[in-house]
Write an enzyme that holds these catalytic residues in place. Sequence first.
Site, mmCIF file in Angstrom:
data_model
loop_
_atom_site.group_PDB
_atom_site.id
_atom_site.type_symbol
_atom_site.label_atom_id
_atom_site.label_comp_id
_atom_site.label_asym_id
_atom_site.label_seq_id
_atom_site.Cartn_x
_atom_site.Cartn_y
_atom_site.Cartn_z
ATOM 1 N N ASN A 9 0.864 -1.181 0.000
ATOM 2 C CA ASN A 9 0.000 0.000 0.000
ATOM 3 C C ASN A 9 0.899 1.229 0.000
ATOM 4 O OD1 ASN A 9 -1.770 2.077 0.508
ATOM 5 N ND2 ASN A 9 -2.439 1.334 2.521
ATOM 6 N N LYS A 11 0.076 4.233 -0.155
ATOM 7 C CA LYS A 11 -0.607 5.386 0.456
ATOM 8 C C LYS A 11 -0.453 6.617 -0.435
ATOM 9 C CE LYS A 11 -0.284 3.153 4.872
ATOM 10 N NZ LYS A 11 -0.256 3.260 6.330
ATOM 11 N N HIS A 95 -9.656 0.604 4.950
ATOM 12 C CA HIS A 95 -8.362 0.851 5.602
ATOM 13 C C HIS A 95 -8.590 1.783 6.791
ATOM 14 C CE1 HIS A 95 -4.311 2.301 6.357
ATOM 15 N NE2 HIS A 95 -3.890 1.203 5.737
ATOM 16 N N GLU A 97 -7.108 4.284 7.839
ATOM 17 C CA GLU A 97 -7.014 5.721 7.551
ATOM 18 C C GLU A 97 -8.295 6.224 6.887
ATOM 19 O OE1 GLU A 97 -3.252 5.449 5.489
ATOM 20 O OE2 GLU A 97 -2.320 4.871 7.372
ATOM 21 N N GLU A 167 -5.139 -5.290 10.360
ATOM 22 C CA GLU A 167 -4.153 -4.244 10.594
ATOM 23 C C GLU A 167 -4.471 -3.535 11.908
ATOM 24 O OE1 GLU A 167 -2.180 -2.820 6.713
ATOM 25 O OE2 GLU A 167 -4.011 -1.684 6.929
ATOM 26 N N GLY A 173 2.385 2.288 10.712
ATOM 27 C CA GLY A 173 3.282 3.437 10.582
ATOM 28 C C GLY A 173 3.982 3.833 11.868
ATOM 29 N N SER A 212 3.569 -2.180 10.177
ATOM 30 C CA SER A 212 5.025 -2.178 10.351
ATOM 31 C C SER A 212 5.678 -3.501 9.962
ATOM 32 C CB SER A 212 5.388 -1.769 11.790
ATOM 33 O OG SER A 212 4.913 -0.463 12.071
HETATM 34 P P1 13P Z 1 3.004 0.378 7.653
HETATM 35 O O1 13P Z 1 3.566 -0.885 7.049
HETATM 36 O O2 13P Z 1 3.721 1.624 7.189
HETATM 37 O O3 13P Z 1 2.887 0.279 9.134
HETATM 38 O O4 13P Z 1 1.505 0.547 7.087
HETATM 39 C C1 13P Z 1 0.639 -0.521 7.167
HETATM 40 C C2 13P Z 1 -0.574 -0.201 6.381
HETATM 41 O O5 13P Z 1 -1.348 0.636 6.734
HETATM 42 C C3 13P Z 1 -0.782 -0.933 5.122
HETATM 43 O O6 13P Z 1 -2.069 -0.752 4.641
#
Ligand code: 13P
Length: 251
Positions: A9, A11, A95, A97, A167, A173, A212
């Site tokens: 992803n 982002k 997701h 976010e 997740e 993150g 992560s």
């Molecule tokens: P990170 O791997 O940066 O923690 O992000 C995970 C994520 O949100 C993947 O969709």
Amino acid sequence: MRRPMVAGNWKMYGTRTSVAELIGGLNQQALPAGVDVAVFPVSVHLQQVLDGLAENNIAVGSQNCAFQSEQGALTGEVSPVQLADLGCQFVLVGHSERRSVFGESDRDVCNKFAAVQASGLIPVLCVGETLEQRNAGETLSVVSAQLDAVVGELGVGVFAKAVIAYEPVWAIGTGLTATPQQAQEVHAEIRAQIASKDSVLAESVRILYGGSVKAANAADLFGMPDIDGGLVGGASLNADEFGAICRAAGS
Ligand code: 13P
């Protein structure tokens, strides 16, 4: 046997120049034949990535889509039918976010999930608890409710053509990764929830872990019985690191 999957992803990162470099790096990776690999760039980069990875065995997906499959008067939205027309195969739905920053409710997520499938694409349904919810002992009930929002409305059978990604919000993150045991506990519970309705389907549905994931922790996570691969954020922006994560899923 479930075929492992590793999804990147990206982002809201990248410019045409950095995306071109990333495509170049991905095309140089030795990817394991037994693993499905997909990347999810920003929508304005989808065509560039589809073209750039056309010779490779890497699928492309969208990070988001409209809540209806048909085209329509929805300024600023992209319909899953248009994503399918482009050549995408997957769409992330729910997701964290999208849920927390854009206020997407379980109902919105369910509508998008249905629209994605109606367009012939595969939804990757993201679920996960916040740190407060984990500390309050609510992890399993929160994840279960997020899953049930789709199962209750659309029926468990929709997971024959979907992927689930667990997740934990506190691991996204942050550099904090769920331990393989913490992740496995939730993955097993998700599978059990599906098995309570359809035990055969439960054995085939892929459940990815996200939060992560790096090359250094991927093998331990993917070694757990109910973890079928990863949804990778930050580490997927580095082709070598992402390639190593994909190889960890194949070993
Ligand atoms: P990170 O791997 O940066 O923690 O992000 C995970 C994520 O949100 C993947 O969709």
